[in-house]
Scaffold this motif. Structure first.
Motif, PDB file in Angstrom:
ATOM      1  N   ALA A 145       6.064  -6.524  -8.395  1.00 41.55           N
ATOM      2  CA  ALA A 145       6.611  -6.245  -7.478  1.00 41.55           C
ATOM      3  C   ALA A 145       7.166  -7.299  -6.752  1.00 41.55           C
ATOM      4  O   ALA A 145       8.289  -7.170  -6.741  1.00 41.55           O
ATOM      5  CB  ALA A 145       6.485  -5.039  -6.778  1.00 41.55           C
ATOM      6  N   ILE A 146       5.809  -7.325  -5.279  1.00 42.74           N
ATOM      7  CA  ILE A 146       6.210  -8.855  -4.814  1.00 42.74           C
ATOM      8  C   ILE A 146       6.925  -9.762  -5.331  1.00 42.74           C
ATOM      9  O   ILE A 146       8.286  -9.920  -4.536  1.00 42.74           O
ATOM     10  CB  ILE A 146       5.103  -8.908  -3.736  1.00 42.74           C
ATOM     11  N   ALA A 202       6.101 -12.002   1.291  1.00 39.56           N
ATOM     12  CA  ALA A 202       5.042 -11.866   2.149  1.00 39.56           C
ATOM     13  C   ALA A 202       3.387 -11.392   1.283  1.00 39.56           C
ATOM     14  O   ALA A 202       3.467 -11.973   0.119  1.00 39.56           O
ATOM     15  CB  ALA A 202       5.080 -10.067   2.047  1.00 39.56           C
ATOM     16  N   LEU A 203       2.726 -11.754   2.320  1.00 36.86           N
ATOM     17  CA  LEU A 203       1.276 -11.732   1.698  1.00 36.86           C
ATOM     18  C   LEU A 203       0.722 -10.528   0.762  1.00 36.86           C
ATOM     19  O   LEU A 203       1.033  -9.210   1.749  1.00 36.86           O
ATOM     20  CB  LEU A 203       0.114 -12.338   2.838  1.00 36.86           C
ATOM     21  N   LEU A 215       4.176  -3.756   5.531  1.00 31.89           N
ATOM     22  CA  LEU A 215       4.336  -3.121   4.670  1.00 31.89           C
ATOM     23  C   LEU A 215       3.316  -2.514   4.443  1.00 31.89           C
ATOM     24  O   LEU A 215       2.294  -3.120   3.547  1.00 31.89           O
ATOM     25  CB  LEU A 215       5.480  -3.075   3.638  1.00 31.89           C
ATOM     26  N   MET A 216       2.481  -0.430   4.786  1.00 31.05           N
ATOM     27  CA  MET A 216       1.555  -0.296   4.215  1.00 31.05           C
ATOM     28  C   MET A 216       1.914   0.764   3.525  1.00 31.05           C
ATOM     29  O   MET A 216       3.800   1.009   3.673  1.00 31.05           O
ATOM     30  CB  MET A 216       0.918   0.142   5.007  1.00 31.05           C
ATOM     31  N   LEU A 270      11.212  -4.052  -0.286  1.00 31.38           N
ATOM     32  CA  LEU A 270      11.397  -5.745   0.274  1.00 31.38           C
ATOM     33  C   LEU A 270      12.811  -6.043  -0.468  1.00 31.38           C
ATOM     34  O   LEU A 270      12.735  -7.463  -0.403  1.00 31.38           O
ATOM     35  CB  LEU A 270       9.737  -6.427  -0.602  1.00 31.38           C
ATOM     36  N   SER A 271      12.963  -6.092  -1.841  1.00 33.35           N
ATOM     37  CA  SER A 271      14.102  -6.385  -1.935  1.00 33.35           C
ATOM     38  C   SER A 271      15.446  -5.937  -1.214  1.00 33.35           C
ATOM     39  O   SER A 271      16.403  -6.853  -0.674  1.00 33.35           O
ATOM     40  CB  SER A 271      14.559  -5.371  -3.506  1.00 33.35           C
ATOM     41  N   ALA A 272      15.057  -5.248  -0.085  1.00 31.17           N
ATOM     42  CA  ALA A 272      16.351  -5.071   0.860  1.00 31.17           C
ATOM     43  C   ALA A 272      15.954  -5.733   2.056  1.00 31.17           C
ATOM     44  O   ALA A 272      16.595  -6.291   2.814  1.00 31.17           O
ATOM     45  CB  ALA A 272      15.803  -3.053   1.606  1.00 31.17           C
ATOM     46  N   ASP A 273      14.160  -6.637   2.029  1.00 37.21           N
ATOM     47  CA  ASP A 273      14.455  -6.644   3.424  1.00 37.21           C
ATOM     48  C   ASP A 273      14.388  -8.810   2.893  1.00 37.21           C
ATOM     49  O   ASP A 273      14.022  -8.811   3.334  1.00 37.21           O
ATOM     50  CB  ASP A 273      13.257  -7.060   3.600  1.00 37.21           C
TER      51      ASP A 273
END
Length: 395
Positions: A159-160, A167-168, A85-86, A127-130
């Motif tokens: 947020a992560i 995720a890194l 994700l960018m 990220l929450s949707a992943d």
């Protein structure tokens, strides 16, 4: 061409001008990079960069540009087909995304408007949707050199974590490091990318990866092919101050000197100086009646200021006028903002008088180029520098 008296003003957002102290250090005779004397140079360079990144974790030094360190960050941690994700903060975020695609990754780009940094809320929502955790890394540019905007890295890490996602966090701080605050350990960054030619005040030619234990663990199972960029090959010799292949010895001399200079001034003072110069430059741009490209207060950069030209006027023609008449180099607009903005670098070994000289050349250049503007930009900058007006908040 006729000779121009005086020193050229290199006011692009990097490479920055190299101080005489560093030039003298680089000019020392090259030594045997396998011999005992080199080990102390290597150890000083490696530990010095840990202090600048504010980390106890390893920092790996490559004889390469920042683009090489981008690649090293990805190939050491990812496998073919991995999703990353960018966030589209500008030209350099876009270039990193294109590299990821070329390497066989699947980048997902959160669209941005080039007017500010990454939005942590949008990152958290994605990220929450992943729910299956298909996204393996979040890649963010700390200081976007094409736009003059800063992303709130600590908030991105929160947020992560709020999304409960593994995720890194990878951060490009090529133009941010040693100019604006960066805290690798405290902010929970996994891989940070940087280069020598910006706040570190060196010529181009060195690049860096700061690496967390989590990222090192990921590298052990990552399957993208790597050789020159392999962290494991570097870490063994680095433990004793050496490198697995021929290092850029003379640039390492300069790096040791640069780190010493940063600590002599004090990193907090360095960051405050850059913030102050950024605020003064924005005051000048607005006094001229021009628009600052970054429009999110608190995300404006202390490294550079991107100014938007009035409609119908070429930023490149204006830059050429300033160079021809005043021997001052300004940064050009890149990709989406090509010929629409000019960028004023105020980074590295730089003081108030140098800033005012730069802004004076720009103000005179606006007149010579026939660009509609108001006078008084330099006066506004001086007022900001001596505290006669409140400086805007700077990230």
């Amino acid at each position: 061409m006729a000779r121009q008296a005086g020193r050229h003003f290199l006011q692009i957002p990097g490479p920055s001008a190299v101080p005489d102290r560093i030039l003298r250090a680089i000019s020392a005779q090259t030594i045997d990079h396998r011999g005992p004397a080199f080990a102390e140079v290597g150890r000083q360079a490696l530990s010095g960069m840990q202090s600048v990144f504010k980390t106890k974790n390893p920092v790996i030094i490559y004889p390469a540009s920042g683009t090489g360190a981008w690649e090293a960050a990805l190939v050491n941690t990812m496998s073919e087909g991995d999703r990353v994700l960018m966030y589209e903060t500008g030209h350099f975020a876009t270039m990193w995304m294109k590299m990821a695609r070329k390497l066989g990754l699947e980048p997902e780009f959160i669209e941005g408007d080039w007017r500010g940094g990454a939005d942590p809320e949008r990152i958290e929502a994605r990220l929450s949707a992943d729910r299956e955790h298909a996204i393996k890394a979040v890649c963010v540019v700390h200081n976007e050199t094409s736009t003059g905007s800063v992303s709130p890295i600590a908030e991105v890490r929160r947020a992560i974590d709020a999304a409960g996602h593994p995720a890194l966090l990878m951060v490009d701080t090529i133009s941010g490091l040693a100019s604006i605050d960066f805290r690798f350990d405290e902010w929970g960054v996994d891989v940070a990318v940087s280069g020598s030619q910006k706040g570190l005040m060196l010529p181009p030619g060195l690049s860096f990866n700061a690496v967390s234990e989590t990222a090192l663990e990921a590298s052990r199972s990552a399957r993208l092919r790597r050789s020159y960029w392999d962290w494991e090959d570097m870490l063994g010799p680095n433990a004793n101050g050496y490198f697995p292949y021929t290092p850029a010895t003379n640039l390492l001399y300069g790096l040791v000197e640069a780190v010493a200079m940063l600590h002599e001034e004090g990193l907090d003072h360095v960051f405050a100086r850059h913030a102050r110069h950024g605020a003064a430059t924005r005051a000048a741009v607005r006094a001229w009646g021009l628009e600052v490209l970054c429009r999110r207060q608190g995300q404006e950069s202390g490294v550079l200021t991107a100014a938007v030209m009035p409609d119908g006027h070429s930023a490149d023609a204006f830059r050429a006028t300033v160079l021809r008449h005043f021997d001052v180099s300004l940064g050009n607009g890149l990709s989406k903002v090509a010929d629409r903005v000019f960028r004023i670098g105020h980074l590295g070994d730089f003081n108030d008088a140098m800033l005012l000289g730069t802004l004076s050349a720009i103000e005179m250049g606006l007149g010579k180029a026939g660009v509609p503007h108001r006078g008084g930009g330099v006066d506004a900058a001086m007022a900001a520098l001596d505290g006669r007006q409140e400086a805007p908040a700077v990230s």
